[in-house]
Design a protein around this motif. Sequence first.
Motif, PDB file in Angstrom:
ATOM      1  N   GLN A   4     -10.885 -36.920 -11.547  1.00  0.00           N
ATOM      2  CA  GLN A   4     -10.785 -36.270 -12.856  1.00  0.00           C
ATOM      3  C   GLN A   4     -10.993 -34.764 -12.707  1.00  0.00           C
ATOM      4  N   PHE A   5     -11.960 -34.368 -11.898  1.00  0.00           N
ATOM      5  CA  PHE A   5     -12.219 -32.947 -11.707  1.00  0.00           C
ATOM      6  C   PHE A   5     -11.103 -32.265 -10.920  1.00  0.00           C
ATOM      7  N   GLU A   6     -10.451 -33.010 -10.015  1.00  0.00           N
ATOM      8  CA  GLU A   6      -9.346 -32.435  -9.253  1.00  0.00           C
ATOM      9  C   GLU A   6      -8.197 -32.055 -10.189  1.00  0.00           C
ATOM     10  N   HIS A   7      -7.905 -32.923 -11.155  1.00  0.00           N
ATOM     11  CA  HIS A   7      -6.826 -32.634 -12.098  1.00  0.00           C
ATOM     12  C   HIS A   7      -7.175 -31.436 -12.971  1.00  0.00           C
ATOM     13  N   ASP A   8      -8.425 -31.288 -13.365  1.00  0.00           N
ATOM     14  CA  ASP A   8      -8.821 -30.153 -14.184  1.00  0.00           C
ATOM     15  C   ASP A   8      -8.692 -28.844 -13.423  1.00  0.00           C
ATOM     16  N   ASP A   9      -8.873 -28.901 -12.103  1.00  0.00           N
ATOM     17  CA  ASP A   9      -8.750 -27.688 -11.300  1.00  0.00           C
ATOM     18  C   ASP A   9      -7.302 -27.217 -11.194  1.00  0.00           C
ATOM     19  N   ASP A  10      -6.351 -28.157 -11.357  1.00  0.00           N
ATOM     20  CA  ASP A  10      -4.939 -27.803 -11.259  1.00  0.00           C
ATOM     21  C   ASP A  10      -4.493 -26.893 -12.400  1.00  0.00           C
ATOM     22  N   ILE A  11      -5.143 -27.006 -13.554  1.00  0.00           N
ATOM     23  CA  ILE A  11      -4.783 -26.210 -14.718  1.00  0.00           C
ATOM     24  C   ILE A  11      -5.589 -24.924 -14.696  1.00  0.00           C
ATOM     25  N   GLU A  12      -4.875 -23.812 -14.567  1.00  0.00           N
ATOM     26  CA  GLU A  12      -5.560 -22.531 -14.551  1.00  0.00           C
ATOM     27  C   GLU A  12      -5.515 -21.925 -15.944  1.00  0.00           C
ATOM     28  N   PRO A  13      -6.670 -21.613 -16.498  1.00  0.00           N
ATOM     29  CA  PRO A  13      -6.655 -20.980 -17.824  1.00  0.00           C
ATOM     30  C   PRO A  13      -6.118 -19.554 -17.700  1.00  0.00           C
ATOM     31  N   ALA A  14      -5.483 -19.109 -18.773  1.00  0.00           N
ATOM     32  CA  ALA A  14      -4.958 -17.743 -18.774  1.00  0.00           C
ATOM     33  C   ALA A  14      -6.124 -16.756 -18.743  1.00  0.00           C
ATOM     34  N   SER A  15      -5.931 -15.678 -18.012  1.00  0.00           N
ATOM     35  CA  SER A  15      -6.981 -14.673 -17.933  1.00  0.00           C
ATOM     36  C   SER A  15      -7.060 -13.913 -19.261  1.00  0.00           C
ATOM     37  N   LYS A  16      -8.190 -13.236 -19.468  1.00  0.00           N
ATOM     38  CA  LYS A  16      -8.346 -12.439 -20.686  1.00  0.00           C
ATOM     39  C   LYS A  16      -7.287 -11.340 -20.751  1.00  0.00           C
ATOM     40  N   SER A  17      -6.961 -10.782 -19.612  1.00  0.00           N
ATOM     41  CA  SER A  17      -5.942  -9.727 -19.572  1.00  0.00           C
ATOM     42  C   SER A  17      -4.589 -10.271 -19.990  1.00  0.00           C
ATOM     43  N   GLN A  18      -4.243 -11.471 -19.504  1.00  0.00           N
ATOM     44  CA  GLN A  18      -2.963 -12.084 -19.858  1.00  0.00           C
ATOM     45  C   GLN A  18      -2.919 -12.396 -21.351  1.00  0.00           C
ATOM     46  N   LEU A  19      -4.005 -12.929 -21.892  1.00  0.00           N
ATOM     47  CA  LEU A  19      -4.059 -13.232 -23.325  1.00  0.00           C
ATOM     48  C   LEU A  19      -3.916 -11.959 -24.156  1.00  0.00           C
ATOM     49  N   LYS A  20      -4.558 -10.878 -23.688  1.00  0.00           N
ATOM     50  CA  LYS A  20      -4.476  -9.610 -24.413  1.00  0.00           C
ATOM     51  C   LYS A  20      -3.049  -9.057 -24.375  1.00  0.00           C
ATOM     52  N   ARG A  21      -2.383  -9.148 -23.206  1.00  0.00           N
ATOM     53  CA  ARG A  21      -0.999  -8.681 -23.098  1.00  0.00           C
ATOM     54  C   ARG A  21      -0.088  -9.458 -24.044  1.00  0.00           C
ATOM     55  N   GLU A  22      -0.260 -10.777 -24.071  1.00  0.00           N
ATOM     56  CA  GLU A  22       0.563 -11.609 -24.957  1.00  0.00           C
ATOM     57  C   GLU A  22       0.309 -11.260 -26.420  1.00  0.00           C
ATOM     58  N   SER A  23      -0.953 -11.019 -26.752  1.00  0.00           N
ATOM     59  CA  SER A  23      -1.308 -10.659 -28.122  1.00  0.00           C
ATOM     60  C   SER A  23      -0.691  -9.317 -28.509  1.00  0.00           C
ATOM     61  N   GLU A  24      -0.734  -8.347 -27.598  1.00  0.00           N
ATOM     62  CA  GLU A  24      -0.140  -7.031 -27.858  1.00  0.00           C
ATOM     63  C   GLU A  24       1.379  -7.120 -28.005  1.00  0.00           C
ATOM     64  N   GLU A  25       2.008  -7.989 -27.198  1.00  0.00           N
ATOM     65  CA  GLU A  25       3.459  -8.175 -27.312  1.00  0.00           C
ATOM     66  C   GLU A  25       3.826  -8.765 -28.667  1.00  0.00           C
ATOM     67  N   LEU A  26       3.038  -9.745 -29.131  1.00  0.00           N
ATOM     68  CA  LEU A  26       3.303 -10.338 -30.439  1.00  0.00           C
ATOM     69  C   LEU A  26       3.083  -9.326 -31.562  1.00  0.00           C
ATOM     70  N   GLN A  27       2.058  -8.474 -31.413  1.00  0.00           N
ATOM     71  CA  GLN A  27       1.827  -7.444 -32.426  1.00  0.00           C
ATOM     72  C   GLN A  27       3.001  -6.469 -32.453  1.00  0.00           C
ATOM     73  N   ALA A  28       3.485  -6.065 -31.289  1.00  0.00           N
ATOM     74  CA  ALA A  28       4.628  -5.148 -31.231  1.00  0.00           C
ATOM     75  C   ALA A  28       5.874  -5.792 -31.851  1.00  0.00           C
ATOM     76  N   LEU A  29       6.042  -7.092 -31.610  1.00  0.00           N
ATOM     77  CA  LEU A  29       7.165  -7.803 -32.217  1.00  0.00           C
ATOM     78  C   LEU A  29       7.015  -7.839 -33.737  1.00  0.00           C
ATOM     79  N   GLY A  30       5.806  -8.074 -34.206  1.00  0.00           N
ATOM     80  CA  GLY A  30       5.543  -8.072 -35.638  1.00  0.00           C
ATOM     81  C   GLY A  30       5.812  -6.714 -36.258  1.00  0.00           C
ATOM     82  N   GLU A  31       5.483  -5.644 -35.544  1.00  0.00           N
ATOM     83  CA  GLU A  31       5.729  -4.288 -36.043  1.00  0.00           C
ATOM     84  C   GLU A  31       7.226  -4.021 -36.192  1.00  0.00           C
TER      85      GLU A  31
END
Length: 191
Positions: A4-31
Motif C-alpha cells: 500500500q505504501f509503495e503505491h502511495d510513493d508512486d504518486i508525486e504531489p505537485a510542488s508549491k511552485s507548480q501549484l502557484k504557476r498553474e494558479s497564476e496561469e489561470l488568473q492570467a487567463l481570467g484577466e
Amino acid sequence: MNQQFEHDDDIEPASKSQLKRESEELQALGEKLIPLDRKQLESLNLPDKLFEALLEAKRLKAHGAIARHKQFIGKLMRQVDPAPIHALLDKLAGVSDTHNAWLHGLERQRDRLLNDPKALEALIGEHPDLDVQQLRQLIRNAQKEKASLGTPKPLPMKAYRELFKLLKQFNPEPPIPGVLRSDDDDFDADE
C-alpha cells in the motif's frame, strides 16, 4: 501493508511552485476574459459566480480594487475547464486552426463559384432554398469587381464580400467544444 505504501510513493504531489504557476496561469487567463462582451462570456457557459465577477471587473476603476478582483477571478478560474476558454480566445485572435480552415473553405467555395458554372449548380442542388437570382447577380457583380482590380479605378469589392457572407449562412462554422453556439456575428472573423 508494505504494498500500500509503495503505491502511495508512486504518486508525486505537485510542488508549491507548480501549484502557484498553474494558479497564476489561470488568473492570467481570467484577466483575458475581462474585455470580452456579455454575449461572448455567455457563450462560454461559465459558473454564475465567475460570470458576475467578470462583469464586475469591467466596472471597477481603482487600481487596488482591480488587482484584488483579478486575484478573485483567478481563484474562481480554478473551478473551470480552461480548454473552451483557450479555444474561444484563439478564435477571437484569429489563430484557431478550425476557424481558419472553415474560413479558407468558404473562400475556396467562393472562388469556385466565380470560376466554375458547375459549382453554382452543385450549390443550388445542396441548398434548394437559395435565392438563385440573387446568387447569380452576386456572382456576376463579384466577377466584374475582381476583373477591375488591375484597372486605375477598381470597383469596390462589395458583391465579393456579400457572396462570402451568403456562403457563411449556408455553411455554419463548426462548433468549438465547450463553447455554446451564438447566433450573433459580433465576434466572427470576416476575412
